[in-house]
Write an enzyme that holds these catalytic residues in place. Structure first.
Site, PDB file in Angstrom:
ATOM      1  N   CYS A  10       0.823  -1.222   0.000  1.00  0.00           N
ATOM      2  CA  CYS A  10       0.000   0.000   0.000  1.00  0.00           C
ATOM      3  C   CYS A  10       0.853   1.266   0.000  1.00  0.00           C
ATOM      4  CB  CYS A  10      -0.918  -0.020   1.223  1.00  0.00           C
ATOM      5  SG  CYS A  10      -2.348   1.065   1.040  1.00  0.00           S
ATOM      6  N   ASP A  46      -6.069  -3.810  11.766  1.00  0.00           N
ATOM      7  CA  ASP A  46      -4.890  -2.960  11.833  1.00  0.00           C
ATOM      8  C   ASP A  46      -4.687  -2.461  13.258  1.00  0.00           C
ATOM      9  OD1 ASP A  46      -2.736  -1.421  11.042  1.00  0.00           O
ATOM     10  OD2 ASP A  46      -3.847  -0.254   9.567  1.00  0.00           O
TER      11      ASP A  46
END
Length: 208
Positions: free
Chosen positions: A7, A128
């Protein structure tokens, strides 16, 4: 095979790196407060150079649904990742406008957070430790989660193999750990991809 998502891409050389490494997904961050922010115009330019085997994901934080839909409609991205306070109603409304995979991120600090992730209407959830903190969370909280998920937060070439063997996530997602001086580093990206692929000894690795 564990899916791989890299990412925060924002340069042409980042695209060159991933075209060699062939992760399953890459992420363009459209949240302006992020240091990895890219504009729609920049993402479109980068996306045209991306290997078609890699799925580009747009990362958003509480963005207007029509804005997300416009980027999907232009085929700049082929999946959406939500990192704000988007709830199930938001996801329902988004589904009316887009026909692509939706991923919802959850910051995992308690069992309540895990339950919220399990109840999300997104196609996948991403678990996360926080927005780009580069730190892991307490993995013991998710050992019994009842759905497929992407694991993120502090994953590195050094610990991702252990994470996969311990938790068996659908996919793994990394960003800050793959950088040097604030930008993506090819060697770190390659080491991460190799580490993930090494878990499955049936697949041989060769950099093209």
């Amino acid at each position: 095979m564990t899916k791989i998502k890299l990412c925060g891409l924002r340069r042409e050389c980042d695209i060159m790196y991933v075209n060699e490494l062939l992760p399953d997904y890459i992420g363009f961050i459209f949240a302006e407060k992020s240091k990895r922010f890219v504009s729609v115009k920049e993402a479109e330019k980068l996306g045209k150079k991306l290997d078609e085997r890699i799925i580009p994901v747009g990362v958003f934080v509480d963005a207007p649904i029509d804005f997300i839909a416009s980027i999907v409609d232009r085929e700049i991205i082929r999946a959406v990742q939500l990192h704000g306070k988007e709830d199930n109603q938001y996801i329902k409304e988004l589904r009316k406008k887009v026909d692509c995979t939706i991923i919802k991120a959850f910051r995992i600090e308690s069992e309540a957070d895990v339950k919220a992730a399990e109840e999300s209407l997104a196609d996948y959830v991403l678990l996360d430790s926080g927005a780009g903190t580069g730190e892991t969370f307490d993995w013991s909280l998710i050992k019994s989660i009842k759905r497929e998920y992407f694991l993120a937060g502090g994953l590195t070439p050094e610990n991702v193999t252990e994470a996969i063997k311990t938790l068996h996530p659908f996919g793994v997602d990394a960003s800050s750990s793959l950088e040097k001086d604030g930008y993506k580093d090819k060697d770190k990206m390659e080491a991460f991809v190799k580490a993930v692929l090494s878990v499955d000894n049936k697949k041989c690795w060769q950099v093209l």
